[in-house]
Each structure stands twice: as structure tokens, then as C-alpha cells.
Design a protein around this motif. Structure first.
Motif, PDB file in Angstrom:
ATOM      1  N   ARG A   1       0.820  -1.222   0.000  1.00 17.46           N
ATOM      2  CA  ARG A   1       0.000   0.000   0.000  1.00 17.46           C
ATOM      3  C   ARG A   1       0.852   1.269   0.000  1.00 17.46           C
ATOM      4  NH1 ARG A   1      -5.068   1.870   0.902  1.00 17.46           N
ATOM      5  NH2 ARG A   1      -5.301   3.810   2.075  1.00 17.46           N
ATOM      6  N   ARG A   2       2.077   1.191   0.519  1.00 17.09           N
ATOM      7  CA  ARG A   2       2.897   2.406   0.579  1.00 17.09           C
ATOM      8  C   ARG A   2       3.582   2.700  -0.753  1.00 17.09           C
ATOM      9  NH1 ARG A   2       8.053   1.221   0.400  1.00 17.09           N
ATOM     10  NH2 ARG A   2       8.632  -0.957   0.764  1.00 17.09           N
ATOM     11  N   ARG A   3       3.432   1.828  -1.749  1.00 17.15           N
ATOM     12  CA  ARG A   3       4.117   2.012  -3.027  1.00 17.15           C
ATOM     13  C   ARG A   3       3.402   3.044  -3.889  1.00 17.15           C
ATOM     14  NH1 ARG A   3       7.991  -2.263  -3.596  1.00 17.15           N
ATOM     15  NH2 ARG A   3       7.926  -3.461  -1.653  1.00 17.15           N
ATOM     16  N   ASP A   4       4.083   3.501  -4.945  1.00 21.24           N
ATOM     17  CA  ASP A   4       3.580   4.655  -5.687  1.00 21.24           C
ATOM     18  C   ASP A   4       2.415   4.313  -6.606  1.00 21.24           C
ATOM     19  OD1 ASP A   4       5.194   3.153  -7.376  1.00 21.24           O
ATOM     20  OD2 ASP A   4       6.468   4.819  -8.000  1.00 21.24           O
ATOM     21  N   LEU A   5       2.583   3.312  -7.450  1.00 24.25           N
ATOM     22  CA  LEU A   5       1.604   3.008  -8.495  1.00 24.25           C
ATOM     23  C   LEU A   5       1.090   1.584  -8.352  1.00 24.25           C
ATOM     24  CD1 LEU A   5       3.554   4.575 -11.495  1.00 24.25           C
ATOM     25  CD2 LEU A   5       1.574   5.569 -10.336  1.00 24.25           C
ATOM     26  N   THR A   6      -0.145   1.376  -8.789  1.00 27.82           N
ATOM     27  CA  THR A   6      -0.729   0.034  -8.693  1.00 27.82           C
ATOM     28  C   THR A   6       0.080  -0.990  -9.459  1.00 27.82           C
ATOM     29  OG1 THR A   6      -2.180   0.426 -10.606  1.00 27.82           O
ATOM     30  CG2 THR A   6      -3.052   0.983  -8.417  1.00 27.82           C
ATOM     31  N   ILE A   7       0.677  -0.583 -10.588  1.00 33.46           N
ATOM     32  CA  ILE A   7       1.451  -1.546 -11.384  1.00 33.46           C
ATOM     33  C   ILE A   7       2.731  -1.964 -10.674  1.00 33.46           C
ATOM     34  CG2 ILE A   7       0.491  -0.679 -13.555  1.00 33.46           C
ATOM     35  CD1 ILE A   7       3.239   0.652 -14.055  1.00 33.46           C
ATOM     36  N   ASN A   8       3.140  -1.193  -9.646  1.00 35.70           N
ATOM     37  CA  ASN A   8       4.318  -1.544  -8.855  1.00 35.70           C
ATOM     38  C   ASN A   8       3.949  -2.138  -7.502  1.00 35.70           C
ATOM     39  OD1 ASN A   8       5.990  -0.479 -10.878  1.00 35.70           O
ATOM     40  ND2 ASN A   8       5.890   1.572  -9.999  1.00 35.70           N
ATOM     41  N   ALA A   9       2.664  -2.338  -7.250  1.00 34.19           N
ATOM     42  CA  ALA A   9       2.182  -2.796  -5.947  1.00 34.19           C
ATOM     43  C   ALA A   9       1.624  -4.206  -6.041  1.00 34.19           C
ATOM     44  CB  ALA A   9       1.123  -1.838  -5.406  1.00 34.19           C
ATOM     45  N   MET A  10       2.301  -5.054  -6.802  1.00 31.87           N
ATOM     46  CA  MET A  10       1.927  -6.457  -6.927  1.00 31.87           C
ATOM     47  C   MET A  10       3.054  -7.326  -6.390  1.00 31.87           C
ATOM     48  SD  MET A  10       0.168  -6.500 -10.726  1.00 31.87           S
ATOM     49  CE  MET A  10       1.539  -5.625 -11.513  1.00 31.87           C
ATOM     50  N   ALA A  11       2.705  -8.569  -6.059  1.00 28.58           N
ATOM     51  CA  ALA A  11       3.693  -9.509  -5.527  1.00 28.58           C
ATOM     52  C   ALA A  11       3.416 -10.896  -6.074  1.00 28.58           C
ATOM     53  CB  ALA A  11       3.641  -9.513  -3.999  1.00 28.58           C
ATOM     54  N   GLU A  12       4.421 -11.762  -5.965  1.00 26.91           N
ATOM     55  CA  GLU A  12       4.263 -13.177  -6.292  1.00 26.91           C
ATOM     56  C   GLU A  12       4.689 -14.005  -5.086  1.00 26.91           C
ATOM     57  OE1 GLU A  12       6.456 -14.413  -9.685  1.00 26.91           O
ATOM     58  OE2 GLU A  12       5.319 -13.201 -11.107  1.00 26.91           O
ATOM     59  N   ASP A  13       3.919 -15.040  -4.794  1.00 24.00           N
ATOM     60  CA  ASP A  13       4.318 -15.935  -3.718  1.00 24.00           C
ATOM     61  C   ASP A  13       5.322 -16.963  -4.258  1.00 24.00           C
ATOM     62  OD1 ASP A  13       2.954 -17.973  -5.047  1.00 24.00           O
ATOM     63  OD2 ASP A  13       1.247 -17.957  -3.681  1.00 24.00           O
TER      64      ASP A  13
END
Length: 300
Positions: A89-101
Motif C-alpha cells: 500500500r505504501r508504493r507509488d503506483l498500482t502496477i508496482n504494488a503487486m507480488a508473487e508468492d
């Protein structure tokens, strides 16, 4: 303790772009836990560690709180209780606010995948306005990907300009982002985005003044000099990846923005005005001498 791949590596995989390096977030751990596993601490402001074998960066999940103006005025809080969603949530853009398990499953709490598919740069939360560097990063991502900026994100960027938050940017960071943008596939988008939110007038007034100034009749009188500059940049971008040459093309006509109106459209003597403005811009942002010298030659 859980480890997730985050940020640009996840975004670029969705875009079928090469992934040069990976960033990782660790949830449910303490610095002592990582040190015990052989990780080497390197972060001064918040806990970041190098993997003992791959040497990739692993950061403990954290939140941040704004405590002072500018992009250094943050206090970070990291603990095993901070969740992955809190960190993203603290990241700038939604496209940079994803993760992979670890199984490669996408974790996308803020809609980044849909924005990647739609070609949209959108902020994650209203906290976007707390870091003025994000103005430059959004413009640079537009130059890299050709994505459009969401209207609500442009609104926050305008707010950062009018509130004066933009004034906290230091010269070295402005030039670093400018230089990176000049190396992107569509550098004109960097300046278009800054112009659309009012940041161009603050950071690069020499360029902003070119809008509305007519071109001489022997060129393209139907367009103004601001557009002309970006068209020149487009052509030079197609010819060379050399950022020094692209910079020279960008600033070659600055003098037309200070030409007295009675001299329009001939712009007599604007070359030396361009040279003076190039020196001023380069001094302000500590532009390297080889960039400045080539730009001066081209303007003359």
C-alpha cells in the motif's frame, strides 16, 4: 516467515519485458531472523538485507509515516505484524504494488494487473502526494511504457505542484530522473506528463515558455515551439540512444521562449539567448559538462 517477489519484476513479467533484477519482501520476520540465516544488513533507514548467495535485496515488510516535507521526511516502521498488503500500500503506483508468492501466484490487492492491461498509471493511495519524487517517476514510467496517467492521479500531481511539495526536489534527483527519461523509448511523454500537471513550469520553465510561441513561417507555422521541440526529440530518439544528443535536441531552441514578441516569427538572435538559458538550466541541475557542451554547440 514468508518471502514474496515484489515490484518491477512482477510488473515486467506481466508486460513480457526482460526482468533484470528482483526485489523481495519478507513478512513475519525480524532483522535477527535474517541475520541468523546469513543475510547481510545494508539498509540505513529501514531493514534491507543482501541474500547470502544471490546478493539480491530482501527488505522487511514496512509501513511509513510522513513527518516532514520532502521525500526524506518519513519514519518507517517494520515488525513481524506488518502484512504484505500493508507494505504494498505504501508504493507509488498500482502496477508496482503487486507480488508473487513462492509458487508464482500473483497477489494483487490494488488492481495493478488490470491497470497493466489497460495501460494506466494510477496511484495506490492518497499518500502518493507525500513524496515529490513520484511526480518524476510517473512521468518517467510514461516515457518507458507509453501508458497514460489516470485523471485522479494527475489531480494529485497538480496538488503536489500547487502545495509546494515539488519544491523539496533536490537538483541531483531531478537530473537523474531527466537523464533516465531521455534514455527511455518515448522520452517526449516525460515532458508531456510534467506539462499536464503544471510541474514543467516549476522544474523546467525554459521549456514551458516555448508553448504558445509560434514557429517561423519557413518551418511549421501551424505548431508552436513547444510542440516543435517534442517533434525534434521524437526524430532524434529514432536516430540515437545517446542521451547527450537527445538532451541537446531538447534544449536547442530555448531562446525562442524569451524572444520579444515584436520579433515573432523571425526570432532574430535567439541562438545566444538559448546558450544562456542552457547554461542556467545546466548550472541549476548540475548537468554534466559533456551534456552542456554539446547542447551549447547545437544551439549555436
Amino acid at each position: 516467515m514468508k518471502v514474496y517477489k515484489v515490484g518491477g519484476a512482477v510488473r515486467d513479467r506481466l508486460l513480457d519485458r526482460p526482468v533484470s533484477d528482483c526485489d523481495w519482501v519478507v513478512v513475519g520476520a525480524t532483522p535477527a531472523d535474517l541475520i541468523a540465516r546469513g543475510y547481510r544488513p545494508i539498509g540505513r533507514d529501514f531493514p534491507v538485507f543482501l541474500h547470502p548467495e544471490t546478493h539480491e535485496e530482501y527488505a522487511l515488510a514496512r509501513t511509513e509515516r510522513k513527518t516532514a516535507p520532502g521525500y526524506t521526511g518519513f519514519v518507517f516502521q517494520s515488525s513481524p505484524e506488518v502484512t504484505l498488503e500493508d507494505d504494498l500500500r505504501r508504493r507509488d503506483l498500482t502496477i508496482n504494488a503487486m507480488a508473487e508468492d513462492p509458487d508464482g501466484q500473483l497477489i494483487d490487492p490494488y488492481g495493478g494487473r488490470a491497470d497493466v492491461a489497460a495501460g494506466i498509471l494510477r496511484h495506490v493511495s492518497p499518500a502518493f502526494v507525500e513524496d515529490p519524487v513520484r511526480l518524476l517517476r510517473v512521468a518517467r514510467f510514461a516515457a518507458r511504457m507509453g501508458f497514460r496517467v489516470a485523471e485522479e492521479t494527475l489531480g494529485l500531481m497538480r496538488e503536489m505542484v500547487t502545495s509546494g511539495e515539488i519544491d523539496a526536489l533536490v537538483p541531483e534527483r531531478v537530473f537523474a530522473e531527466l537523464d533516465r527519461a531521455l534514455g527511455e523509448p518515448k522520452p517526449r511523454r516525460f515532458f508531456e506528463v510534467l506539462h499536464s500537471c503544471g510541474a514543467l513550469e516549476v522544474l523546467f520553465p525554459e521549456l514551458a515558455r516555448l508553448y504558445g510561441v509560434p514557429q517561423p513561417a519557413r518551418y511549421h507555422p501551424e505548431i508552436d515551439t513547444g510542440v516543435h521541440i517534442l517533434l525534434v526529440l521524437d526524430v532524434v530518439t529514432s536516430l540515437t540512444a545517446d542521451r547527450r544528443v537527445r538532451f541537446a535536441a531538447l534544449v536547442h531552441d530555448l531562446g525562442k521562449g524569451t524572444t520579444p514578441r515584436e520579433q515573432w516569427p523571425s526570432h532574430r538572435g535567439h541562438e545566444e539567448r538559448s546558450v544562456a538559458l542552457i547554461h542556467g538550466l545546466c548550472d541549476r541541475y548540475r548537468v554534466p559538462n559533456d551534456y552542456r557542451d554539446l547542447a551549447v554547440l547545437v544551439a549555436r
